[in-house]
Design a protein around this motif. Structure first.
Motif, short mmCIF file in Angstrom:
data_model
loop_
_atom_site.label_atom_id
_atom_site.label_comp_id
_atom_site.label_asym_id
_atom_site.label_seq_id
_atom_site.Cartn_x
_atom_site.Cartn_y
_atom_site.Cartn_z
N VAL A 19 7.62 -10.94 -23.12
CA VAL A 19 8.53 -9.67 -22.61
C VAL A 19 9.90 -9.76 -23.39
CG1 VAL A 19 7.33 -9.72 -20.33
CG2 VAL A 19 9.36 -10.88 -20.52
N ASP A 20 10.53 -8.75 -23.12
CA ASP A 20 11.90 -8.91 -23.80
C ASP A 20 12.89 -8.80 -22.70
OD1 ASP A 20 11.23 -8.67 -26.61
OD2 ASP A 20 11.26 -6.50 -26.65
N PHE A 21 14.00 -9.14 -23.12
CA PHE A 21 15.23 -9.30 -22.13
C PHE A 21 16.31 -8.54 -22.49
CE2 PHE A 21 12.79 -13.06 -20.61
CZ PHE A 21 12.75 -12.67 -19.26
N SER A 22 17.15 -8.04 -21.44
CA SER A 22 18.49 -7.30 -21.54
C SER A 22 19.51 -8.55 -21.89
CB SER A 22 19.05 -6.44 -20.80
OG SER A 22 19.27 -7.28 -19.49
N VAL A 23 20.84 -8.27 -22.27
CA VAL A 23 21.93 -9.14 -21.99
C VAL A 23 21.81 -9.59 -20.53
CG1 VAL A 23 23.41 -8.08 -23.59
CG2 VAL A 23 23.44 -7.21 -21.52
N LYS A 78 22.29 -1.53 -24.28
CA LYS A 78 23.64 -1.13 -24.42
C LYS A 78 24.14 -0.61 -23.15
CE LYS A 78 23.05 0.35 -29.22
NZ LYS A 78 22.98 1.32 -30.29
N ILE A 79 23.21 -0.16 -22.42
CA ILE A 79 23.76 0.49 -20.86
C ILE A 79 24.22 -0.66 -20.00
CG2 ILE A 79 23.05 1.64 -18.98
CD1 ILE A 79 21.29 3.39 -20.72
N ILE A 80 23.32 -1.63 -20.06
CA ILE A 80 23.68 -3.07 -19.07
C ILE A 80 25.05 -3.70 -19.79
CG2 ILE A 80 22.91 -5.18 -18.38
CD1 ILE A 80 20.07 -3.80 -18.50
N GLN A 81 25.00 -3.52 -20.83
CA GLN A 81 26.27 -3.99 -21.49
C GLN A 81 27.61 -3.29 -21.06
OE1 GLN A 81 26.62 -7.22 -23.63
NE2 GLN A 81 28.62 -6.97 -22.73
N ALA A 82 27.30 -1.99 -21.34
CA ALA A 82 28.54 -1.13 -20.86
C ALA A 82 28.89 -1.27 -19.52
CB ALA A 82 28.11 0.47 -21.18
#
Length: 280
Positions: free
Chosen positions: A126-130, A245-249
């Motif tokens: 799977v991939d992960f967000s920040v 990008k949303i989670i980083q924001a």
């Protein structure tokens, strides 16, 4: 007179639009802070909504036992904020089992938020967000039968299949007297019923369990592991970059810190750093 009427009607229209926008700035019980559609995703798993997977129960993180009952919680409101900034005012929660989830075997959702630690093995599937949260491994016991640092390796320990807590218990602590449970609910029930003496899983999860157990369980210690939570994303999905990008924001503008303070620190009633660290 015609001009005045037009201006009056325009004013009514603007007021109506403002009221609608104000009422819409909320998903469930979550007050939203970002701009709707500021980082849009264009191909959601289900048109017109953001679909988020979670393994339940997850008290404090997701307040409710079924997807339909959940209206707030740390990760629910994080999901709501992500949905809003992605351009949607509808959030759909789907319950899944944890092992298939981290194994990349579930589908039909845009992301998963389920206190999921990033590991190299999982990154293959799977991939992960920040990352958005740090957590170690906690030791949860019954309040009337606490376990100390020395006893952990000799008592009956409960672990959840496929978790980093299970890997730590077996590979690092090398416990030999243990029981494995498929789901978190089964693990915690076994502890409350006296089938095991201690449950080893993320400190954040043990603290949430203690907070909802009305004094029946207690986090007696934790092990330093440096775990970090992130959103789980379907492998190579076209929306992943935008969701990241949303989670980083959300982290950058302080919203994540506010959610953590509101739902975690307030519920736990203690700083995780105040829990003593055991040595492996």
């Amino acid at each position: 007179m015609i001009l005045a009427t037009r201006l009056l009607l325009a004013g009514f229209a603007l007021c109506a639009m403002a009221a609608t926008a104000s009422a819409a700035d909320k998903i469930g019980n979550c007050e939203l802070t970002g701009a709707k559609g500021s980082i849009p995703i264009t191909a959601p798993a289900v048109p017109g909504q953001l679909t988020v997977a979670v393994s339940l129960p997850a008290p404090v993180w997701w307040n409710g036992d079924t997807p339909e009952a959940i209206k707030d919680g740390m990760e629910y409101c994080l999901a709501a904020e992500i949905a809003w900034r992605a351009g949607y005012d509808k959030l759909k929660v789907v319950a899944v089992e944890f092992v298939p989830l981290v194994g990349g075997q579930t589908s039909g959702h845009d992301l998963a938020l389920s206190e999921i630690s990033i590991t190299e093995e999982r990154k293959k599937l799977v991939d992960f967000s920040v990352p958005y949260f740090n957590s170690d491994i906690g030791v949860l016991t019954r309040a009337d039968n606490p376990v100390d640092e020395k006893a952990v390796k000799s008592v009956t320990v409960g672990i959840q299949q496929g978790t980093t807590g299970a890997a730590f218990a077996l590979d690092v602590l090398k416990v030999t007297n243990y029981s494995v449970y498929a789901e978190r609910a089964d693990l915690l029930k076994a502890l409350r019923d006296g089938d095991i003496d201690a449950a080893l899983t993320d400190t954040s999860i043990t603290l949430s369990a203690e907070a909802t157990d009305a004094g029946k369980t207690k986090v007696v210690g934790q092990y330093k592991t440096g775990e970090i939570y992130a959103a789980l994303l379907p492998k190579a999905n076209t929306n992943n970059a935008a969701l990241d990008k949303i989670i980083q924001a959300i982290i950058d503008d302080g919203t994540m810190k506010k959610l953590s303070a509101k739902y975690l620190a307030a519920a736990w009633g203690k700083d995780p750093a105040s829990i003593p660290y055991f040595q492996p």
